[in-house]
Enzyme design. Structure first.
Site, PDB file in Angstrom:
ATOM      1  N   ASP A   1      12.008  36.704 -11.033  1.00 39.37           N
ATOM      2  CA  ASP A   1      11.127  36.335  -9.914  1.00 39.37           C
ATOM      3  C   ASP A   1       9.662  36.523 -10.315  1.00 39.37           C
ATOM      4  OD1 ASP A   1      11.047  39.088  -9.903  1.00 39.37           O
ATOM      5  OD2 ASP A   1      11.366  39.299  -7.736  1.00 39.37           O
ATOM      6  N   SER A   2       9.421  37.018 -11.537  1.00 32.62           N
ATOM      7  CA  SER A   2       8.058  37.018 -12.089  1.00 32.62           C
ATOM      8  C   SER A   2       7.503  35.598 -12.120  1.00 32.62           C
ATOM      9  CB  SER A   2       8.052  37.616 -13.500  1.00 32.62           C
ATOM     10  OG  SER A   2       9.016  36.983 -14.312  1.00 32.62           O
TER      11      SER A   2
ATOM     12  N   GLU B   1      12.715  49.516 -16.056  1.00 31.12           N
ATOM     13  CA  GLU B   1      11.317  49.058 -16.196  1.00 31.12           C
ATOM     14  C   GLU B   1      10.325  50.212 -16.084  1.00 31.12           C
ATOM     15  OE1 GLU B   1      10.248  45.548 -14.039  1.00 31.12           O
ATOM     16  OE2 GLU B   1       8.131  45.740 -14.573  1.00 31.12           O
TER      17      GLU B   1
ATOM     18  N   GLU C   1      17.022  44.081  -7.844  1.00 31.72           N
ATOM     19  CA  GLU C   1      16.211  45.296  -7.978  1.00 31.72           C
ATOM     20  C   GLU C   1      16.725  46.374  -7.036  1.00 31.72           C
ATOM     21  OE1 GLU C   1      11.971  44.812  -7.652  1.00 31.72           O
ATOM     22  OE2 GLU C   1      11.955  43.176  -9.091  1.00 31.72           O
TER      23      GLU C   1
ATOM     24  N   ASP D   1      17.326  36.102 -10.948  1.00 35.78           N
ATOM     25  CA  ASP D   1      16.876  37.205 -10.088  1.00 35.78           C
ATOM     26  C   ASP D   1      17.077  36.880  -8.611  1.00 35.78           C
ATOM     27  OD1 ASP D   1      15.791  39.674 -10.615  1.00 35.78           O
ATOM     28  OD2 ASP D   1      13.791  38.911 -11.118  1.00 35.78           O
TER      29      ASP D   1
ATOM     30  N   LYS E   1      20.539  39.183 -10.943  1.00 35.82           N
ATOM     31  CA  LYS E   1      19.905  40.500 -11.093  1.00 35.82           C
ATOM     32  C   LYS E   1      19.344  40.922  -9.746  1.00 35.82           C
ATOM     33  CE  LYS E   1      15.794  41.278 -13.279  1.00 35.82           C
ATOM     34  NZ  LYS E   1      15.003  41.881 -12.187  1.00 35.82           N
TER      35      LYS E   1
HETATM   36  O1  KIV Z   1      11.118  39.096 -12.852  1.00 34.78           O
HETATM   37  C1  KIV Z   1      11.175  39.424 -14.038  1.00 34.78           C
HETATM   38  O2  KIV Z   1      10.719  38.708 -14.935  1.00 34.78           O
HETATM   39  C2  KIV Z   1      11.794  40.696 -14.360  1.00 34.78           C
HETATM   40  C3  KIV Z   1      11.590  41.216 -15.739  1.00 34.78           C
HETATM   41  C4  KIV Z   1      10.216  41.698 -15.852  1.00 34.78           C
HETATM   42  C5  KIV Z   1      12.608  42.213 -16.123  1.00 34.78           C
HETATM   43  O3  KIV Z   1      12.402  41.305 -13.536  1.00 34.78           O
END
Ligand code: KIV
Length: 274
Positions: A49-50, A187, A120, A88, A118
């Site tokens: 989600d970056s 992280e 968080e 994510d 993924k």
């Molecule tokens: O969103 C993302 O790119 C991430 C990585 C920084 C692990 O969660």
């Protein structure tokens, strides 16, 4: 029957089995073409989600939606053949209940074809991780600094510098592993804590700003390529893409303005008049 062998994708169980073996290599990607470039070199590609910050210039990942993740997840699946693709779950898509989390994760898996999601968060999402994994959704957990909680954390600074602060992170790591996560991103935690987590859990830890003590590493592609305007201190830059792109654009603009631009002349040369 075709004699061509389709490249087979790495699976979540295969990645889990890498604990304590060859280090796991991972990068983020949000596009088909960068995914194709990564595919031969990484074990998994994270559609993180970056993308909200990297592609859309947002200040945080909080505004990212499930539709944004699905669109880019689909692109990365189209561009890659071999690496496991992990998508994510964005803020707001999984926290309210485990049923909501399953519905959102099932949408991501059906609509993108990715091999895992993924999420968080640590111990407080252990029930959700268990609910998802029991229903066929491979989950990569994400502990330590969790950027979706930025409004609670206040900053993106590294955590667990002193041993007295380690307990909640170790609890998170044990809880997500016991709940069935096949690996976890760790992280921005201090090296001794990353080492302790990695020794304690039976699943691979994937570090980002968490030292080489982890079982694998991930970086945001644009950060390591030198394309992102702001890069965390721990990132080693392997390229200077922003400089190359700007130089190419400068050359193009100069050629157009000075009427040197070849246009299609080299593709369709004008015939000399008889
Ligand atoms: O969103 C993302 O790119 C991430 C990585 C920084 C692990 O969660």
């Amino acid at each position: 029957m075709s004699i061509q062998q389709e490249a087979r994708r790495i699976t979540a169980p295969e990645l889990r089995a890498r604990k304590g073996k060859e280090p796991i290599v991972a990068l983020t990607s949000y596009h088909a073409h960068t995914a194709a470039l990564l595919d031969n070199y990484v074990d998994f590609i994270l559609v993180g989600d970056s993308l909200g910050m990297v592609m859309h210039g947002l200040e945080t990942t909080v505004p990212v939606t499930l539709d944004m993740m699905i669109l880019q997840g689909h692109a990365v699946m189209r561009g890659s053949k071999r690496a496991l693709v992990v998508v994510d779950m964005p803020f707001g898509s999984f926290e309210a209940s485990k049923e909501d989390a399953f519905r959102a994760a099932a949408r991501v898996m059906k609509e993108t074809g990715c091999g895992a999601i993924k999420m968080e968060g640590g111990a407080k999402f252990a029930d959700t991780i268990r609910f998802l994994t029991e229903r066929g959704v491979p989950v990569m957990a994400h502990i330590g600094m969790t950027p979706q909680s930025i409004n609670m954390l206040g900053s993106f600074k590294a955590l667990g510098r002193e041993e007295k602060d380690w307990a909640p992170f170790l609890d998170d790591a044990r809880a997500v592993a016991q709940a069935g996560a096949f690996s976890m991103v760790v992280e921005a935690v201090a090296e001794p804590l990353a080492r302790k987590i990695t020794e304690e859990v039976p699943i691979p830890t994937i570090g980002i700003g968490a030292s080489p003590a982890c079982d694998g590493q991930i970086l945001v592609l644009e950060d390591m390529l030198g394309l992102s305007p702001k890069v965390p201190k721990f990132v080693k830059q392997y390229g200077r893409l922003a400089e190359h792109i700007e130089a190419a654009i400068r050359d193009y603009a100069r050629e157009v303005r000075s009427r040197e631009f070849p246009g299609a002349a080299n593709v369709y040369p004008l015939k000399a008049k008889a």
